[in-house]
Design a protein around this motif. Structure first.
Motif, short mmCIF file in Angstrom:
data_model
loop_
_atom_site.label_atom_id
_atom_site.label_comp_id
_atom_site.label_asym_id
_atom_site.label_seq_id
_atom_site.Cartn_x
_atom_site.Cartn_y
_atom_site.Cartn_z
N ALA A 30 0.84 -1.20 0.00
CA ALA A 30 0.00 0.00 0.00
C ALA A 30 0.88 1.26 0.00
O ALA A 30 0.61 2.22 -0.73
N ALA A 31 1.96 1.23 0.80
CA ALA A 31 2.85 2.39 0.88
C ALA A 31 3.50 2.64 -0.48
O ALA A 31 3.59 3.78 -0.95
N CYS B 252 2.30 1.74 -3.46
CA CYS B 252 1.28 2.22 -4.43
C CYS B 252 0.96 3.69 -4.19
O CYS B 252 0.86 4.47 -5.15
N ALA B 253 0.83 4.08 -2.90
CA ALA B 253 0.51 5.47 -2.58
C ALA B 253 1.66 6.37 -3.00
O ALA B 253 1.45 7.42 -3.62
N TRP C 181 1.83 6.62 -6.85
CA TRP C 181 0.74 7.47 -7.34
C TRP C 181 1.11 8.95 -7.18
O TRP C 181 0.99 9.75 -8.11
N ALA D 22 -3.64 2.53 -9.07
CA ALA D 22 -3.16 2.76 -7.70
C ALA D 22 -4.33 2.81 -6.72
O ALA D 22 -4.25 2.25 -5.61
N LEU D 23 -5.41 3.48 -7.12
CA LEU D 23 -6.58 3.56 -6.22
C LEU D 23 -7.19 2.18 -5.99
O LEU D 23 -7.57 1.83 -4.87
N LEU E 110 -4.93 0.32 -3.59
CA LEU E 110 -5.10 0.79 -2.20
C LEU E 110 -6.40 0.25 -1.61
O LEU E 110 -6.45 -0.16 -0.44
N CYS F 243 -5.81 -3.37 -0.80
CA CYS F 243 -4.97 -3.47 0.40
C CYS F 243 -5.83 -3.27 1.65
O CYS F 243 -5.68 -4.00 2.65
N ALA F 244 -6.73 -2.28 1.59
CA ALA F 244 -7.60 -2.00 2.75
C ALA F 244 -8.50 -3.20 3.03
O ALA F 244 -8.67 -3.63 4.19
#
Lengths: 507, 167
Positions: free
Chosen positions: B22-23, B25-26, B29, B49-50, B53, B56-57
């Motif tokens: 997640a880190a 991808c963020a 982005w 990317a969204l 994320l 991942c959540a």
């Protein structure tokens, strides 16, 4: 559909001298070796040996290069079956059932299945090429960016849909690969995600990344065992059992023919290639099988479907190369280089002007499939030594070969460094049950998907209604959605059925 | 982790891995947006990317579970088990993996200045030792032969300019 006088000229070209035949066996052996060693690819073999073709006439050069291609088509299945590492991306789906068969001690049968499916599919693909080279070129010309974008996305989501369990992890692995594949220059020159490292400007080196992901996924797990196949009696290479695998292949004619056809069609689409054909044929075999439980656990049908498609895609990609002058992948791109080296221009007029030559290439490939059967069998004996090697020797040796292979591909430290980073990523992915194959497909398809998405956006002006004017795109989109939704619906339906049966019993 | 009569059960290793993805991808982005906010640049990266994320959540929430503690004794046993992570690491074979990964990293870092031939020899011998090979002849003999064969064939037969000391 067939030009008989050109075919007669082709036979005269082929049998007029010995030289076209002398290059066939060396080409097959080179293809088998480069296909079977993880990290080395058929395209790389062709590039390395391309200068040699300068000393050959054009027909011999094409026979040599297609022999390398043919050998690689089966060679990449050998490590996929024996150690769960596809020799090339084209054998990703071969690992799904090939390796579980090897773990059961049925590696001989699995290799026999792979060899028979590869040779049969290859021969069939060239028969189709002979009959349909003109209609195929007409169809492929109709595929534009929106259709290519959908085909690319389809290839990307296949793994997540195929696994059936942990759908979110499969999809995340694919999207993660897609993002990694876009690192570097954008189409308009923006630099993204390079962290100031110059080596990443052209993107992550794909082949070392692929090697790292696949090596790690299996080799770290292997470290806990002494041999890949624990029981000594199961490590024997047996001609009788390989032949049993060969015979078993033809007990599933429908899967064999369908896999071959999928390979030809996907192979003919430029830029998609045998890796997607391999996965798509596997998913089709799984989707249409009446009993799906054996898939992923060493089902011969999975090996047949996967191997028939990746080999028959050669015929498809040759159709595109010969009919349009467009390479379907790395290997045919090198062949286009051979065209240039011999001052021959590929393109739509090539076939019309060189029909005897095209038929001669096709006929020589029929012979190649027969020769591959013999050369491939001998090669299996050499490659079978892999399962007899202790893991404590094999694992460091494979890592060392991969580091050399990584350097050979990039020509600098970026290859080994990429291999190391992706080894760590793949190790953790395997540990937490994320499919590394999905990340690899994302990484490989990212340039295609991004380029086609951009062209589709430019063509449509951002209006989704544009798709309604493209019937082929709509059909492909419906197939993409169906393949994504179907596993979820099927699971719900099965749960509902079980609930209904159990409810009925209680009543 | 216990809170009253409930216990928080977290798959820490897996959670750390998902958070790392997640880190990345963020960060990627934001890095792409910093390069340019044009549609051509973000057409694929932004939605991908969204989506990553979001996934991942979804996965991370499944890795954190709240359980009711019914049996004090059972809880005591489990906490005693968790008190020795080093032992758990050793028994699961993960330590061997960590050491091998470190060895691979050292090998890749060394190839340019120690040469592929020498670095490969040391990596093979050390790697085989780490995985359980104890026969000196195999450790030295196989490592030397394989490193020599690889270096020679890549450099002289395939014309790959690998830096070497002896070949």
């Amino acid at each position: 559909m067939l030009d008989v006088s050109a075919m007669a000229d082709a036979l005269r070209l082929l049998f007029g001298s010995w030289s076209p035949w002398l290059v066939m066996v060396p080409g097959l052996v080179i293809g088998l070796v480069f296909g079977a060693v993880p990290g080395l690819t058929t395209g790389m073999a062709m590039v390395i040996f391309l200068p040699l073709t300068l000393y050959m006439d054009f027909l011999s050069a094409m026979i040599f290069l297609t022999s390398v291609f043919t050998g690689g088509g089966f060679g990449c299945a050998i490590p996929a079956i024996l150690v769960n590492i596809p020799g090339m991306p084209a054998a990703v789906a071969t690992t799904f059932d090939g390796y579980p068969m090897a773990q059961r001690g049925e590696h001989n049968e699995a290799l026999g299945l792979g060899l028979a499916a590869s040779t049969f599919a290859e021969a069939l693909s060239y028969v189709i090429l002979m009959l349909l080279v003109v209609p195929i070129s007409d169809f492929v010309l109709k595929l534009s960016s929106p259709e290519m974008l959908i085909v690319g996305l389809w290839g990307l989501t296949l793994i997540a849909a195929l696994r059936g369990r942990n759908f979110a992890r499969g999809l995340l692995a694919g999207v993660f690969g897609l993002l990694l594949g876009t690192i570097g220059f954008s189409a308009r020159g923006d630099i993204r995600g390079t962290m100031g490292i110059d080596y990443l400007l052209d993107g992550i080196p794909e082949i070392p990344a692929l090697m790292g992901l696949f090596c790690a996924a299996e080799l770290f797990k292997l470290m806990r065992t002494d041999y890949i196949v624990e029981k000594a009696e199961q490590r024997q290479v047996s001609l009788r059992r390989i032949m049993a695998g060969v015979r078993l292949t033809f007990r599933y004619p429908r899967i064999l023919i369908r896999g071959s056809l999928v390979g030809v069609i996907i192979g003919a689409v430029p830029g998609v290639g045998s890796a997607v054909a391999n996965l798509l044929a596997y998913s089709e075999a799984l989707r249409t099988a009446p009993d799906k439980n054996g898939f992923g656990r060493g089902d011969p049908r999975g090996v047949i479907a996967a191997e028939s498609a990746n080999s028959s895609s050669e015929g498809g990609s040759m159709a595109t190369l010969l009919a349009l002058g467009i390479p379907g992948g790395g290997a045919t791109a090198v062949m286009l280089g051979a065209f240039a080296m011999h001052n021959i221009t590929g393109g739509p007029r090539f076939i019309a002007e060189n029909k005897p030559l095209v038929y001669a290439i096709i006929f020589s490939n029929f012979v190649q499939t027969v020769v591959l059967m013999a050369v491939g069998l001998a090669f299996i004996y050499a490659a079978g030594a892999i399962v007899k090697t202790p893991v404590r020797v094999l694992v460091p040796a494979i890592f060392a070969v991969s580091v050399f292979g990584g350097y050979a591909i990039t020509g600098n430290i970026a290859g080994p460094a990429t291999f190391f980073v992706f080894t760590l990523v793949g190790w953790q992915m395997q540990r937490y049950d994320y499919p590394v194959a999905a990340t690899v497909i994302g990484l490989l398809l990212a340039p295609l998907v991004e380029g086609e998405a951009l062209r589709t956006y430019q063509m449509s002006g951002g209006d989704p209604a544009f798709l309604l004017e493209r019937p082929i795109a709509l059909v492909l989109l419906a197939l993409l959605v169906a393949s994504l939704v179907w596993p979820l619906v099927a699971r719900r339906f099965k749960a509902w059925q079980r609930f209904a049966v159990e409810g009925g019993r209680e009543e | 982790m216990r809170i009253g009569s409930s216990r928080l059960r977290v798959e820490w290793g897996h959670l750390a891995f998902v958070l790392a993805i997640a880190a990345f991808c963020a960060w990627y982005w934001l890095d792409a947006r910093a390069a340019s906010t044009s549609t051509q640049n973000l057409l694929l990266i932004q939605p991908a990317a969204l989506l990553a994320l979001f996934l991942c959540a979804v996965i991370a929430t499944r890795l954190v579970n709240v359980e009711r503690v019914a049996d004090e004794a059972k809880s005591g046993e489990e906490s005693a088990g968790a008190a020795a992570p080093w032992e758990a690491l050793r028994h699961s074979g993960a330590l061997r993996g960590v050491l091998f990964a470190a060895l691979l990293g050292a090998y890749v870092a060394a190839v340019l200045f120690a040469g592929f031939d020498l670095a490969t020899f040391v990596f093979l011998a050390a790697g085989m030792f780490l995985l359980g090979e104890r026969r000196p002849l195999v450790l030295v003999g196989f490592a030397a032969l394989f490193a020599a064969a690889l270096s020679y064939s890549f450099k002289n037969m395939l014309s790959v300019p690998v830096p070497t000391i002896f070949f």
